[in-house]
Design a protein around this motif. Structure first.
Motif, PDB file in Angstrom:
ATOM      1  N   PHE A  87      54.479  87.369  60.508  1.00 11.35           N
ATOM      2  CA  PHE A  87      55.798  87.631  61.079  1.00 11.35           C
ATOM      3  C   PHE A  87      56.852  87.243  60.048  1.00 11.35           C
ATOM      4  O   PHE A  87      56.549  86.852  58.926  1.00 11.35           O
ATOM      5  CB  PHE A  87      55.981  86.802  62.363  1.00 11.35           C
ATOM      6  N   PHE A  88      58.141  87.329  60.409  1.00  9.08           N
ATOM      7  CA  PHE A  88      59.217  86.727  59.616  1.00  9.08           C
ATOM      8  C   PHE A  88      60.378  86.391  60.533  1.00  9.08           C
ATOM      9  O   PHE A  88      60.591  87.054  61.561  1.00  9.08           O
ATOM     10  CB  PHE A  88      59.639  87.608  58.430  1.00  9.08           C
ATOM     11  N   THR A  89      61.123  85.359  60.201  1.00  9.21           N
ATOM     12  CA  THR A  89      62.092  84.787  61.142  1.00  9.21           C
ATOM     13  C   THR A  89      63.274  85.699  61.441  1.00  9.21           C
ATOM     14  O   THR A  89      63.874  85.598  62.515  1.00  9.21           O
ATOM     15  CB  THR A  89      62.626  83.441  60.621  1.00  9.21           C
ATOM     16  N   ILE A  94      59.756  93.396  66.494  1.00  5.72           N
ATOM     17  CA  ILE A  94      58.590  92.948  67.252  1.00  5.72           C
ATOM     18  C   ILE A  94      58.309  91.440  67.180  1.00  5.72           C
ATOM     19  O   ILE A  94      57.636  90.895  68.053  1.00  5.72           O
ATOM     20  CB  ILE A  94      57.316  93.720  66.835  1.00  5.72           C
ATOM     21  N   CYS A  95      58.828  90.765  66.160  1.00  7.08           N
ATOM     22  CA  CYS A  95      58.503  89.343  65.981  1.00  7.08           C
ATOM     23  C   CYS A  95      58.915  88.457  67.162  1.00  7.08           C
ATOM     24  O   CYS A  95      58.148  87.573  67.559  1.00  7.08           O
ATOM     25  CB  CYS A  95      59.118  88.808  64.699  1.00  7.08           C
ATOM     26  N   PRO A  96      60.119  88.627  67.723  1.00  6.80           N
ATOM     27  CA  PRO A  96      60.470  87.787  68.875  1.00  6.80           C
ATOM     28  C   PRO A  96      59.468  87.912  70.020  1.00  6.80           C
ATOM     29  O   PRO A  96      59.121  86.910  70.655  1.00  6.80           O
ATOM     30  CB  PRO A  96      61.856  88.321  69.277  1.00  6.80           C
ATOM     31  N   LYS A  97      58.985  89.121  70.265  1.00 13.49           N
ATOM     32  CA  LYS A  97      57.989  89.314  71.315  1.00 13.49           C
ATOM     33  C   LYS A  97      56.668  88.645  70.947  1.00 13.49           C
ATOM     34  O   LYS A  97      56.012  88.031  71.797  1.00 13.49           O
ATOM     35  CB  LYS A  97      57.780  90.816  71.547  1.00 13.49           C
ATOM     36  N   MET A  98      56.263  88.761  69.680  1.00  7.00           N
ATOM     37  CA  MET A  98      55.029  88.119  69.222  1.00  7.00           C
ATOM     38  C   MET A  98      55.135  86.598  69.367  1.00  7.00           C
ATOM     39  O   MET A  98      54.190  85.940  69.823  1.00  7.00           O
ATOM     40  CB  MET A  98      54.750  88.496  67.771  1.00  7.00           C
ATOM     41  N   ASN A  99      56.287  86.043  68.990  1.00  8.02           N
ATOM     42  CA  ASN A  99      56.478  84.596  69.122  1.00  8.02           C
ATOM     43  C   ASN A  99      56.424  84.158  70.584  1.00  8.02           C
ATOM     44  O   ASN A  99      55.878  83.095  70.899  1.00  8.02           O
ATOM     45  CB  ASN A  99      57.815  84.172  68.506  1.00  8.02           C
ATOM     46  N   GLN A 100      56.986  84.968  71.464  1.00  6.98           N
ATOM     47  CA  GLN A 100      56.938  84.645  72.892  1.00  6.98           C
ATOM     48  C   GLN A 100      55.500  84.678  73.413  1.00  6.98           C
ATOM     49  O   GLN A 100      55.117  83.849  74.256  1.00  6.98           O
ATOM     50  CB  GLN A 100      57.815  85.624  73.685  1.00  6.98           C
ATOM     51  N   SER A 101      54.726  85.616  72.915  1.00  4.18           N
ATOM     52  CA  SER A 101      53.318  85.679  73.306  1.00  4.18           C
ATOM     53  C   SER A 101      52.571  84.436  72.821  1.00  4.18           C
ATOM     54  O   SER A 101      51.719  83.882  73.526  1.00  4.18           O
ATOM     55  CB  SER A 101      52.661  86.940  72.729  1.00  4.18           C
ATOM     56  N   MET A 102      52.902  83.992  71.613  1.00  6.91           N
ATOM     57  CA  MET A 102      52.287  82.773  71.090  1.00  6.91           C
ATOM     58  C   MET A 102      52.690  81.559  71.918  1.00  6.91           C
ATOM     59  O   MET A 102      51.885  80.632  72.124  1.00  6.91           O
ATOM     60  CB  MET A 102      52.686  82.562  69.632  1.00  6.91           C
ATOM     61  N   LEU A 103      53.923  81.528  72.406  1.00 10.84           N
ATOM     62  CA  LEU A 103      54.364  80.426  73.262  1.00 10.84           C
ATOM     63  C   LEU A 103      53.542  80.370  74.546  1.00 10.84           C
ATOM     64  O   LEU A 103      53.232  79.284  75.051  1.00 10.84           O
ATOM     65  CB  LEU A 103      55.849  80.571  73.594  1.00 10.84           C
ATOM     66  N   TYR A 207      43.853  91.630  68.607  1.00 15.36           N
ATOM     67  CA  TYR A 207      44.468  91.655  69.938  1.00 15.36           C
ATOM     68  C   TYR A 207      45.943  92.017  69.843  1.00 15.36           C
ATOM     69  O   TYR A 207      46.649  91.557  68.948  1.00 15.36           O
ATOM     70  CB  TYR A 207      44.319  90.288  70.611  1.00 15.36           C
ATOM     71  N   ASP A 208      46.407  92.834  70.776  1.00 13.08           N
ATOM     72  CA  ASP A 208      47.797  93.283  70.782  1.00 13.08           C
ATOM     73  C   ASP A 208      48.706  92.153  71.253  1.00 13.08           C
ATOM     74  O   ASP A 208      48.664  91.754  72.424  1.00 13.08           O
ATOM     75  CB  ASP A 208      47.944  94.496  71.708  1.00 13.08           C
ATOM     76  N   GLY A 209      49.507  91.636  70.347  1.00 13.66           N
ATOM     77  CA  GLY A 209      50.414  90.541  70.675  1.00 13.66           C
ATOM     78  C   GLY A 209      51.691  90.978  71.356  1.00 13.66           C
ATOM     79  O   GLY A 209      52.531  90.136  71.689  1.00 13.66           O
ATOM     80  N   LEU A 210      51.832  92.281  71.577  1.00 15.36           N
ATOM     81  CA  LEU A 210      53.049  92.818  72.184  1.00 15.36           C
ATOM     82  C   LEU A 210      52.862  93.215  73.643  1.00 15.36           C
ATOM     83  O   LEU A 210      53.835  93.464  74.343  1.00 15.36           O
ATOM     84  CB  LEU A 210      53.535  94.045  71.391  1.00 15.36           C
TER      85      LEU A 210
END
Length: 228
Positions: A87-89, A94-103, A207-210
């Motif tokens: 990702f990148f900050t 798509i990164c904000p959604k990926m980070n939310q999935s990680m949360l 796995y789809d992180g979105l």
């Protein structure tokens, strides 16, 4: 008269069948065997959560620096089940959604010392340790096993594209200047990439992180690997 005899004969056959079959049916119901016919077994045979997860191969080795400016390598994750993303900050898509999935994954397994997360930036020029630390604090990261990693740009791009086969590239024509996959890699305690099979019996690889289904599936499979 002939019809009456026919009815009597049919009734007698039904009576004999009932005497023989009904006790058998009752016995199977009591034992639970009535639902274990071949066709029903075949319907359930493709269940992903019941099958052993596929081993894709060893995860590539890496050594990077985390948000606390501490060197972190793949060896830090040995003995842990972990999920990895690129990702990148400053990503506007798509990164904000990926980070939310990680949360979601962090909260699901929070407190388990055998679970970790690796979030590797593909824009290390901007995403220094200090920037990554601020990003982690903004997200509300609380797991000590969630490392936001930065390092040499060419090394990271090679790790993404050739190591994990998770697409990442610099592209001035897209918003944010970078494009990348929204997929998560799942790695087991021995450092092997693992995954489930799709409905056709083929490994899904990542796995789809979105998508909610992807996050649901990886949660299930993390639990399986933690129990191994």
């Amino acid at each position: 008269m002939f019809k009456n005899k026919s009815y009597i004969g049919i009734s007698f056959i039904i009576l004999i069948f009932g005497i023989y079959a009904v006790p058998k049916i009752i016995e199977r119901l009591q034992s639970g065997h009535v639902i274990k016919g071949n066709r029903l077994d075949n319907v359930n045979s493709g269940s992903n959560t019941g099958d052993k997860l596929v081993e894709i191969g060893s995860a590539p080795k890496f050594e990077l620096v985390n948000q606390n400016n501490v060197k972190i390598s793949d060896k830090n994750y040995l003995g842990k089940v972990y999920v990895l993303e690129f990702f990148f900050t400053t990503c506007p898509s798509i990164c904000p959604k990926m980070n939310q999935s990680m949360l979601i994954l962090q909260d699901k397994f929070f407190g388990n010392p055998n679970f970790g997360i690796a979030s590797i930036t593909i824009d290390p020029v901007h995403d220094t340790s200090e920037v990554l630390k601020s990003h982690a604090e903004l997200l509300g990261v609380k797991s000590s096993n969630w490392h936001f990693l930065t390092g040499d740009k060419s090394l990271i791009m090679n790790l993404a594209n050739k190591g994990f086969n998770l697409y990442a590239a610099e592209n001035e024509k897209v918003a944010g200047g970078f494009e990348h996959s929204g997929l998560f890699a799942l790695i087991d305690k021995k450092g092997n990439i693992r995954c489930r099979k799709d409905e056709f019996g083929n490994p899904i690889l990542y796995y789809d992180g979105l998508e909610k289904t992807g996050v649901r599936d990886i949660q299930q499979d993390i639990s399986i690997l933690l129990a191994e």
